[in-house]
Motif scaffolding. Structure first.
Motif, short mmCIF file in Angstrom:
data_model
loop_
_atom_site.label_atom_id
_atom_site.label_comp_id
_atom_site.label_asym_id
_atom_site.label_seq_id
_atom_site.Cartn_x
_atom_site.Cartn_y
_atom_site.Cartn_z
N VAL A 20 0.86 -1.18 0.00
CA VAL A 20 0.00 0.00 0.00
C VAL A 20 0.89 1.23 0.00
O VAL A 20 1.63 1.47 0.96
N LEU A 21 0.86 2.00 -1.08
CA LEU A 21 1.63 3.22 -1.19
C LEU A 21 0.67 4.41 -1.20
O LEU A 21 -0.23 4.48 -2.03
N VAL A 22 0.85 5.30 -0.24
CA VAL A 22 -0.03 6.46 -0.10
C VAL A 22 0.81 7.70 0.18
O VAL A 22 1.95 7.58 0.65
N PRO A 23 0.27 8.89 -0.07
CA PRO A 23 1.02 10.11 0.27
C PRO A 23 1.23 10.22 1.78
O PRO A 23 0.41 9.77 2.57
N ARG A 24 2.31 10.83 2.16
CA ARG A 24 2.54 11.08 3.58
C ARG A 24 1.48 12.01 4.14
O ARG A 24 1.05 11.86 5.27
#
Length: 287
Positions: A90-94
């Motif tokens: 899961v890659l999401v913005p900080r």
């Protein structure tokens, strides 16, 4: 908009992937605001999310539909970092923020202090007032939450999300408990804020018309996966009387298992929508 730095949610194996700007984020397409691959979330022996794949582009408005219990809210909680018992990437913005159906305001804190709740450091009142002004609630900054109407409380919740300057805004049925007229106003407000902010938005909703009025793309979740998607290629602001709108609505209702839907959008009612409408009627009666 700083969507070039991503962080994955910790999975059950405890691994965390950080990707700096300009570097290859694993399997994530370059510049994607959200990239999910092979996501699994199980409760005991039941996999609520099962090998789910999802990509959301920067600035894209995506609506997520599905029957109750299909895993929509679970997915949103994973993306928000509130549920970490997962497998997969899961890659999401900080910088991300979430607004729920319940405003979740602390009754012992004035509205402006609720807006700043959870922010790191010592943020100034001015930051809260600016966010409240953006949602048309600056004049209520010093009010106590119990004195707010339902619509005002939801706007305060949105201000609390916006003050975080998110690159990803997650909305979990934020209009479900509002009466019909207040919900229309809230939908228009979110559309305006999205246009001004330019952040990616993922909206979880039971309301097919709401999804088509707001989103660039509508997804249907079934069996723990994204089972169907359609691009909403209609000019804004959108008109529910547009035959193209009716055709999209009918297609989504059919995918959601609503019998009697036709090409012009007439026909049966989603049980979940009926439940939401009943909630609206009760809210209006209470007001």
């Amino acid at each position: 908009m700083a969507t070039d730095v991503h962080r994955s949610v910790t999975d059950v194996h405890g691994s965390v992937t950080d990707t700096a700007a300009g570097k290859d984020p694993g399997s994530a397409p370059s510049g994607a605001a959200v990239q999910v691959a092979g996501l699994v979330r199980a409760f005991g022996d039941r996999a609520v999310i099962d090998d789910l794949q999802l990509t959301v582009q920067p600035g894209e408005f995506v609506a997520l539909l599905g029957r109750s219990g299909c895993g929509k809210s679970t997915l949103l909680r994973v993306l928000a970092g509130l549920d970490r018992e997962i497998e997969g990437e899961v890659l999401v913005p900080r910088r991300k923020a979430v607004a729920f159906q319940a405003p979740r305001l602390m009754p012992w804190k004035r509205v402006w202090r609720n807006v700043l709740l959870g922010l790191p450091g010592r943020p100034e009142r001015e930051a809260a007032v600016t966010a409240l002004d953006e949602v048309g609630l600056g004049h209520r900054a010093d009010a106590w939450p119990k004195t707010l109407s339902g619509g005002e409380a939801q706007r305060a919740s949105l201000a609390r999300a916006l003050v975080r300057e998110p690159d990803l805004l997650l909305l979990d049925e934020p209009f479900g408990a509002l009466d019909a007229l207040t919900r229309i106003k809230a939908q228009r407000l979110v559309a305006e804020l999205w246009r001004e902010r330019g952040c990616a938005v993922l909206l979880v909703t039971h309301d097919v018309e709401e999804a088509l009025l707001l989103a660039d793309r509508a997804l249907v979740m079934e069996g723990g996966r994204i089972a169907y998607e359609t691009t909403v290629d209609l000019p804004r602001p959108r008109d529910i009387a547009d035959p193209r709108f009716g055709a999209l609505r009918a297609r989504l209702l059919d995918r959601l298992g609503v019998e009697g839907s036709t090409d012009d959008g007439a026909g049966g009612t989603d049980p979940a929508e009926a439940e939401a409408e009943a909630t609206e009627d009760r809210s209006a009666a209470a007001a």
